[in-house]
Enzyme design. Structure first.
Site, PDB file in Angstrom:
ATOM      1  N   GLU A   1       8.760 -13.649 -15.220  1.00 17.59           N
ATOM      2  CA  GLU A   1       7.704 -12.722 -15.594  1.00 17.59           C
ATOM      3  C   GLU A   1       7.584 -11.499 -14.649  1.00 17.59           C
ATOM      4  OE1 GLU A   1       4.677 -15.921 -17.163  1.00 17.59           O
ATOM      5  OE2 GLU A   1       4.010 -14.687 -15.481  1.00 17.59           O
ATOM      6  N   LYS A  32       5.947  -9.739 -11.776  1.00 18.51           N
ATOM      7  CA  LYS A  32       4.948 -10.113 -10.749  1.00 18.51           C
ATOM      8  C   LYS A  32       3.859  -8.856 -10.521  1.00 18.51           C
ATOM      9  CE  LYS A  32       3.430 -12.041  -6.214  1.00 18.51           C
ATOM     10  NZ  LYS A  32       2.118 -11.633  -6.280  1.00 18.51           N
ATOM     11  N   ASP A  92       1.016  -6.385  -9.280  1.00 20.48           N
ATOM     12  CA  ASP A  92       0.239  -6.173  -7.962  1.00 20.48           C
ATOM     13  C   ASP A  92      -1.137  -5.558  -8.205  1.00 20.48           C
ATOM     14  OD1 ASP A  92      -0.439  -5.907  -5.476  1.00 20.48           O
ATOM     15  OD2 ASP A  92       0.733  -4.149  -4.909  1.00 20.48           O
ATOM     16  N   TYR A 152      -1.535 -13.485 -17.981  1.00 15.93           N
ATOM     17  CA  TYR A 152      -0.203 -13.981 -18.101  1.00 15.93           C
ATOM     18  C   TYR A 152      -0.371 -15.671 -18.049  1.00 15.93           C
ATOM     19  CZ  TYR A 152      -1.169 -13.345 -13.282  1.00 15.93           C
ATOM     20  OH  TYR A 152      -2.008 -13.458 -11.887  1.00 15.93           O
ATOM     21  N   LYS A 188      10.004 -11.183  -4.462  1.00 17.07           N
ATOM     22  CA  LYS A 188       9.271  -9.835  -4.230  1.00 17.07           C
ATOM     23  C   LYS A 188      10.599  -8.856  -4.161  1.00 17.07           C
ATOM     24  CE  LYS A 188       4.941 -10.363  -2.394  1.00 17.07           C
ATOM     25  NZ  LYS A 188       3.974  -9.361  -2.032  1.00 17.07           N
ATOM     26  N   CYS A 235     -11.634  20.042  18.321  1.00 16.46           N
ATOM     27  CA  CYS A 235     -11.186  20.447  17.091  1.00 16.46           C
ATOM     28  C   CYS A 235     -10.342  21.575  17.104  1.00 16.46           C
ATOM     29  CB  CYS A 235     -12.225  21.173  16.076  1.00 16.46           C
ATOM     30  SG  CYS A 235     -11.581  22.070  14.694  1.00 16.46           S
ATOM     31  N   CYS A 239     -11.441  25.242  15.951  1.00 11.78           N
ATOM     32  CA  CYS A 239     -12.540  25.955  16.427  1.00 11.78           C
ATOM     33  C   CYS A 239     -12.822  25.383  17.709  1.00 11.78           C
ATOM     34  CB  CYS A 239     -13.609  25.701  15.494  1.00 11.78           C
ATOM     35  SG  CYS A 239     -14.648  24.352  15.553  1.00 11.78           S
ATOM     36  N   CYS A 299     -15.202  17.204  13.357  1.00 11.70           N
ATOM     37  CA  CYS A 299     -15.648  18.154  14.041  1.00 11.70           C
ATOM     38  C   CYS A 299     -16.965  18.698  13.361  1.00 11.70           C
ATOM     39  CB  CYS A 299     -14.756  19.533  13.581  1.00 11.70           C
ATOM     40  SG  CYS A 299     -15.416  21.255  13.687  1.00 11.70           S
ATOM     41  N   CYS A 348     -16.909  25.963  11.518  1.00 13.57           N
ATOM     42  CA  CYS A 348     -15.593  25.966  11.699  1.00 13.57           C
ATOM     43  C   CYS A 348     -14.855  26.532  10.578  1.00 13.57           C
ATOM     44  CB  CYS A 348     -15.379  24.283  11.831  1.00 13.57           C
ATOM     45  SG  CYS A 348     -13.351  24.049  11.946  1.00 13.57           S
TER      46      CYS A 348
HETATM   47  S1  IVH Z   1       1.215 -17.413 -11.481  1.00  9.08           S
HETATM   48  C1  IVH Z   1      -0.213 -21.303 -10.258  1.00  9.08           C
HETATM   49  N1  IVH Z   1       2.183 -15.185 -12.579  1.00  9.08           N
HETATM   50  O1  IVH Z   1       0.164 -13.291  -7.597  1.00  9.08           O
HETATM   51  C2  IVH Z   1       0.449 -19.650 -10.542  1.00  9.08           C
HETATM   52  N2  IVH Z   1       0.889 -15.093 -10.673  1.00  9.08           N
HETATM   53  O2  IVH Z   1       0.892 -14.246  -4.969  1.00  9.08           O
HETATM   54  C3  IVH Z   1      -0.069 -19.024  -9.712  1.00  9.08           C
HETATM   55  N3  IVH Z   1       0.323 -12.718  -9.911  1.00  9.08           N
HETATM   56  O3  IVH Z   1      -2.525 -15.640  -7.443  1.00  9.08           O
HETATM   57  C4  IVH Z   1      -0.134 -17.626 -10.344  1.00  9.08           C
HETATM   58  N4  IVH Z   1       1.604 -11.898 -11.283  1.00  9.08           N
HETATM   59  O4  IVH Z   1      -2.737 -13.420  -8.674  1.00  9.08           O
HETATM   60  C5  IVH Z   1       1.316 -15.511 -11.306  1.00  9.08           C
HETATM   61  N5  IVH Z   1       3.172 -13.224 -13.436  1.00  9.08           N
HETATM   62  C6  IVH Z   1       2.336 -13.828 -12.360  1.00  9.08           C
HETATM   63  C7  IVH Z   1       1.716 -12.985 -11.419  1.00  9.08           C
HETATM   64  C8  IVH Z   1       0.822 -13.784 -10.678  1.00  9.08           C
HETATM   65  C9  IVH Z   1       0.862 -11.604 -10.294  1.00  9.08           C
HETATM   66  C10 IVH Z   1      -0.724 -12.976  -8.606  1.00  9.08           C
HETATM   67  C11 IVH Z   1      -1.500 -13.884  -8.912  1.00  9.08           C
HETATM   68  C12 IVH Z   1      -1.197 -14.966  -7.903  1.00  9.08           C
HETATM   69  C13 IVH Z   1      -0.661 -14.237  -6.999  1.00  9.08           C
HETATM   70  C14 IVH Z   1       0.213 -15.030  -5.765  1.00  9.08           C
END
Ligand code: IVH
Length: 677
Positions: free
Chosen positions: A116, A118, A120, A228, A316, A410, A413, A428, A433
């Site tokens: 899936e 990840k 941010d 998710y 990552k 500054c 000025c 400043c 200015c």
């Molecule tokens: S699963 C027990 N799935 O990343 C499983 N987390 O670095 C834990 N996050 O705490 C989470 N996308 O806030 C999961 N597809 C995804 C995610 C995800 C972002 C976040 C989540 C987690 C943090 C960990």
């Protein structure tokens, strides 16, 4: 590298302190000073040291715990099932090692995984009881988090009920709250105009918004959510993570655009690479892939360590980085006098654009990184919109280099700069200015304010440099002969500018309020103010208490306005503007409301209507004499609700205010305000 026990103890202490500080800024203050990869490197160093020197390991080390986002002002709530963190990895070997551990455990090569995105964002857990959203809680310390239901309910794409009938009696659904780049930029532009510090990236802004106390403020910033994950669930009908994803879709919840079900490591790695190629098309910031065992029974068998599951891992994607040279460090003086240091770089391609400048934030940040002119530096874009100087490349510093001395005067000025206690900004203090004057006038003339065509940056610079304009009212005393002298100005352009200035005298009141550049007052607050008090004199005389009760105006904004008008120089400025012929119009005079079947009735709109847009519905109501207001109160006559209506609908119901749908509205428009639906 720490080799002796003493060195290790010292470095561990230092790292724990640094990481705890960064956790505080990331989770609680939503304003991190370093990028995620930088943070992960510090944490990795600490984890490695604690493994090599187990005598110093400690259960409360930040390497063993997860951050904590809880704040005093919120009620905390215990998660029914803890919200764990994930182990992070940046390389393929570690991902393969993760797989091998599971192969060993289950004695099978072709394990099924879900891959899936990840996301941010800001982690949140939603509780649904009998299909109804009852609570939203932040991750907090993983065990208990802050109740942010009021803000989460403002997310338009999040239904208050699960679709269909087929859901568990109680379920915690986990996901991430995020903000789209365009919305982030809109808000930062408004903040820049209001002289407020900018958010570094959409994630920080989303985190700050989730933690607002006033949900009316949160509603003005469009948060989004993507779900998710599953926490507590009773009864538990799911056998696979992929099955859970299908359920999310069936319940019509916002979920990930795509996930992959794979078998074995080769397919999994291929999915990770596909995700990397696709992720820039997603609305949410995606900084990696999460790989999870598909079988929930196997997840349970694999279990967890104290902070992360053994059945899932985050891979990552590397932040895009480039090396370049700092040509010079320059200082920008903002409208409110803040001095911002900027690294002027040898242009370098990075993540699809050419980077030639990077902010250095403030004096403390330059000192901490010891960035100097002539240094080779690494610049990085990790979700951040503004590229950051990550670090100086060691060993490449020119021999004659000097540490950067932050200016004491500054640069524009030459007034001695000040730094207030508890503030990172150096300012400043000279209101005259030229740099500040220029920025104030540019802001006043901008399209979001008085919209004076032809008064762009280059013209403002000339007017200020030639001493023709020292403050806003001077603009309205410019004569044709003053303008004819300017570069690239002829008879025609001079006449046009004078005409544009003349026209600006009768703009709407909110444009003037916004144009004054009062701290904390962006376009939205200016509109709220002008709507509530459509008279500049009265607004200037309003007390902090009177301002606080205005819809959309909180205590900080109220204080800022009151302080602005309490200042004699500012009152003099307003007086001069009025004397120069400004006759800005408040809402009352902006055109009398239409007469019609809805005269005198107030409406609140919420949710998505089947055919009308909100603007369209608003126009219909207003053209029939009705008024559209932003929040529900006892005085509201009707609430027009569509799909995905949120807290406004709940409030209307609790106050017993009639709720209409689109077809009720149409009937009302035909029959007049008496035909109750
Ligand atoms: S699963 C027990 N799935 O990343 C499983 N987390 O670095 C834990 N996050 O705490 C989470 N996308 O806030 C999961 N597809 C995804 C995610 C995800 C972002 C976040 C989540 C987690 C943090 C960990």
């Amino acid at each position: 590298m720490a080799n002796t026990e003493r060195e290790a103890a010292e470095r561990i202490r230092e790292l724990r302190q640094t990481i705890t500080g960064h956790d505080e800024r990331y989770y609680r203050e939503a304003s991190p000073e370093i990028s995620d990869p930088e943070y992960d490197r510090l944490k990795q160093e600490l984890t490695d040291l604690e493994a090599r020197f187990p005598q110093f390991a400690s259960a409360d080390s930040p390497a063993q715990t997860i951050g904590d986002d809880r704040l005093e002002a919120f009620t905390s709530y215990r998660h029914r099932e803890p919200m764990a963190s994930l182990d992070n990895t940046y390389n393929e070997e570690e991902l393969r090692a993760f797989h091998q551990r599971l192969v060993k455990l289950f004695g099978e090569e072709d394990l099924a995984y879900v891959v899936e995105p990840k996301i941010d964002g800001v982690a949140v857990s939603l509780t649904f009881e009998e299909g109804k959203l009852v609570r939203a809680v932040t991750r907090g310390n993983g065990i208990e988090g802050d109740d942010v239901t009021h803000n989460v309910r403002t997310i338009r794409s999040l239904p208050a009920r699960l679709a269909g009938e087929d859901w568990p009696a109680m379920i915690e659904i986990r996901g991430e709250i995020f903000m789209e780049t365009a919305e982030f930029e809109r808000i930062n532009t408004e903040r820049a105009e209001a002289g407020l510090p900018l958010y570094a990236n959409p994630r920080n802004l989303a985190a700050g918004t989730v933690k607002l106390l006033d949900s009316r403020e949160a509603a003005k910033r469009r948060l989004r959510i993507v779900l998710y994950g599953r926490g507590y669930c009773e009864p538990m009908p799911f056998e696979r993570q992929s099955g859970f994803h299908d359920a999310l879709r069936k319940w019509e919840l916002p979920t990930v655009d795509k996930y992959w079900v794979t078998r074995g490591m080769e397919e999994t790695w291929k999915a990770v690479t596909e995700l990397d190629a696709l992720r820039h098309d997603f609305a949410y910031p995606t900084d990696g892939a999460v790989i999870k065992l598909d079988s929930i029974a196997r997840q349970e068998e694999a279990g967890s360590t104290s902070k992360a599951p053994r059945w899932a891992i985050a891979y990552k994607f590397a932040a895009e980085r480039a090396e370049t040279v700092v040509r010079a460090i320059s200082i920008q003086v903002g409208r409110t006098g803040t001095l911002t240091p900027v690294a002027e770089l040898e242009p370098v391609p990075l993540a699809g654009s050419t980077v030639s400048r990077a902010t250095l934030h403030n004096a403390d940040e330059i000192a901490r990184k010891d960035v100097r002119a002539g240094d080779a530096v690494l610049v990085e874009k990790a979700g951040e919109i503004i590229p950051a100087v990550v670090a100086v490349v060691p060993g490449k510093r020119p021999p004659d280099s000097q540490p950067y001395a932050f200016p004491e005067k500054c640069p524009v000025c030459e007034t001695a700069v000040i730094r207030l206690p508890n503030e990172v900004a150096t300012r400043c203090p000279n209101l005259s200015c030229p740099a500040q004057v220029r920025r104030r006038i540019q802001h006043f003339a901008s399209r979001q304010c008085m919209d004076i065509e032809g008064l762009g940056e280059a013209v403002v610079d000339q007017l200020v440099n030639r001493g023709l304009v020292h403050s806003l009212p001077d603009l309205y005393h410019l004569r044709l002969e003053d303008l004819l002298d300017l570069e690239k100005f002829a008879q025609k352009s001079s006449e046009n500018l004078l005409r544009a200035l003349e026209e600006s005298k009768s703009r709407e009141l909110w444009r003037l309020i916004h144009g004054l550049g009062i701290q904390h007052i962006g376009a939205t607050a200016s509109k709220d103010l002008a709507r509530a008090i459509p008279d500049l004199e009265k607004l200037a005389a309003a007390s902090e208490e009177e301002l606080t009760v205005i819809d959309g105006i909180g205590p900080i904004t109220a204080r800022s306005i009151a302080a602005y008008f309490a200042n004699a120089d500012n009152r003099e400025l307003i007086h001069k503007l009025t004397a120069a012929g400004l006759t800005v119009r408040g809402e009352e005079t902006a055109g009398a409301p239409a007469e019609g079947p809805l005269s005198g009735k107030s409406f609140v709109l919420t949710g998505k209507l089947p055919t009308l847009s909100r603007t369209g519905a608003g126009e219909l109501i207003e053209s029939a004499g009705g008024r559209v207001v932003s929040s529900v109160s006892k005085k509201t006559d009707y609430v027009l609700a569509g799909e995905e209506a949120g807290s406004k609908l709940d409030k209307a119901r609790s106050l017993g205010i009639p709720v209409l749908d689109e077809s009720d509205l149409r009937k009302l428009l035909q029959n007049g305000g008496n035909g109750e639906s």
